[in-house]
Design an enzyme around this catalytic site. Structure first.
Site, PDB file in Angstrom:
ATOM      1  CG  ASP A  67      55.045  70.201  60.620  1.00  0.00           C
ATOM      2  OD1 ASP A  67      56.070  70.175  60.069  1.00  0.00           O
ATOM      3  OD2 ASP A  67      54.643  69.291  61.288  1.00  0.00           O
ATOM      4  CG  ASN A 136      51.056  61.615  69.604  1.00  0.00           C
ATOM      5  OD1 ASN A 136      51.463  61.693  68.366  1.00  0.00           O
ATOM      6  ND2 ASN A 136      50.663  62.794  70.453  1.00  0.00           N
ATOM      7  CG  HIS A 138      52.258  63.897  65.983  1.00  0.00           C
ATOM      8  ND1 HIS A 138      52.714  64.215  67.015  1.00  0.00           N
ATOM      9  CD2 HIS A 138      53.498  64.174  65.045  1.00  0.00           C
ATOM     10  CE1 HIS A 138      54.198  64.308  67.025  1.00  0.00           C
ATOM     11  NE2 HIS A 138      54.402  64.586  65.560  1.00  0.00           N
ATOM     12  CD  GLU A 143      50.228  66.477  68.997  1.00  0.00           C
ATOM     13  OE1 GLU A 143      50.387  65.436  68.713  1.00  0.00           O
ATOM     14  OE2 GLU A 143      51.436  67.319  69.410  1.00  0.00           O
TER      15      GLU A 143
END
Ligand code: GLP
Length: 265
Positions: A67, A136, A138, A143
């Site tokens: 990313d 979380n 990801h 996400e």
């Protein structure tokens, strides 16, 4: 899912780098998927050491990063381009033309993402994908949400991720709100996956992942349960809640987790 609980962060980094080095030795033109964040830093340092001291050869290795922040140029010290060159690429003999990182300033983002996936396919897909994990769940910048996209795409970051990443920026306003990320499909198609998690901030999500019996878009990392060659390496701090869970007398060990090396706590 093979689980290795390492003694500490250095042990975790050594183990991860050894897996990568052994894959490069088996296949010198390995297609390596790479991650950023603080977790893989030690692994990159170890790989640099293996290059300098043991002649690990990166000259034919091809890399694809997961990313990049959107709206940030390559020379911005906060970009993942900058991170990768500073922490890894400039210290080893990798060829610049073999390095691929999404362009955070791409004008036609859709075309850029499509080309990124085509490039990965051109090399026959990713052989080994290194992953970190967000608090979380990801992976890359996929996400939690109602749906997860399969291909490389532009995505909005959640407030949780913006806050977690703000530690690298002077102010909250400077933290990018969007990123280009490989999709879940691209990641899951890697032949082999190594996921790293370190520190107490990751203990909760790791316990959740290792205790999971279902995949859910609310926890993107849970899709790794569908893959047949995933090695999870975590340190004692990240394993704390998992340890408590599995040590309680009424716990039943999960079938998908194969504990291959547990540092005695
Ligand atoms: C970022 C990256 C992820 C990384 C995650 C965890 O959001 N896009 O690839 O895994 O953060 O980062 P850290 O290792 O710093 O906890």
């Amino acid at each position: 899912m093979d689980l290795i609980i390492a003694k500490d962060y250095s042990d975790l980094s050594r183990r991860a780098s050894r897996i990568i080095a052994s894959e490069i030795k088996k296949k010198p033109d390995l297609v390596l998927g790479l991650a950023t964040g603080s977790t893989p830093l030690g692994t990159y340092q170890e790989l640099v050491r293996l290059y300098r001291e043991e002649g690990l050869d990166f000259s034919r290795v091809v890399t694809f990063n997961l990313d990049e922040y959107y709206g940030i140029s390559m020379d911005n010290p906060q970009s993942y381009h900058y991170y990768m060159f500073e922490n890894f690429f400039k210290h080893v003999n990798i060829k610049p033309e073999n390095i691929h990182i999404p362009d955070g300033m791409a004008g036609d983002v859709e075309a850029h993402c499509k080309k990124y996936d085509e490039e990965i396919a051109k090399y026959g897909g990713i052989d080994l994908q290194l992953l970190g994990i967000g608090q979380n769940g990801h992976i890359g910048f996929n996400e939690p949400g109602d749906e997860l996209l399969t291909a490389t795409h532009l995505t909005n970051l959640t407030q949780n991720t913006i806050e977690a990443n703000s530690r690298f920026f002077k102010s909250m306003d400077e933290v990018p709100k969007q990123a280009i990320t490989m999709g879940l499909g691209t990641i899951i198609q890697a032949k082999k996956i190594v996921l790293l998690a370190s520190g107490k901030n990751k203990a909760e999500i790791m316990a959740e992942l290792l205790d999971e019996n279902a995949v859910s878009t609310k926890n993107p990392a849970s899709f790794l349960l569908l893959h047949k060659d995933v090695t999870v390496i975590i340190d004692e701090e990240a394993a704390k809640i998992y340890r408590q869970m599995t040590q309680s007398p009424d716990s039943s060990k999960k079938l998908h987790v194969r504990e291959v090396f547990l540092w005695p706590s």
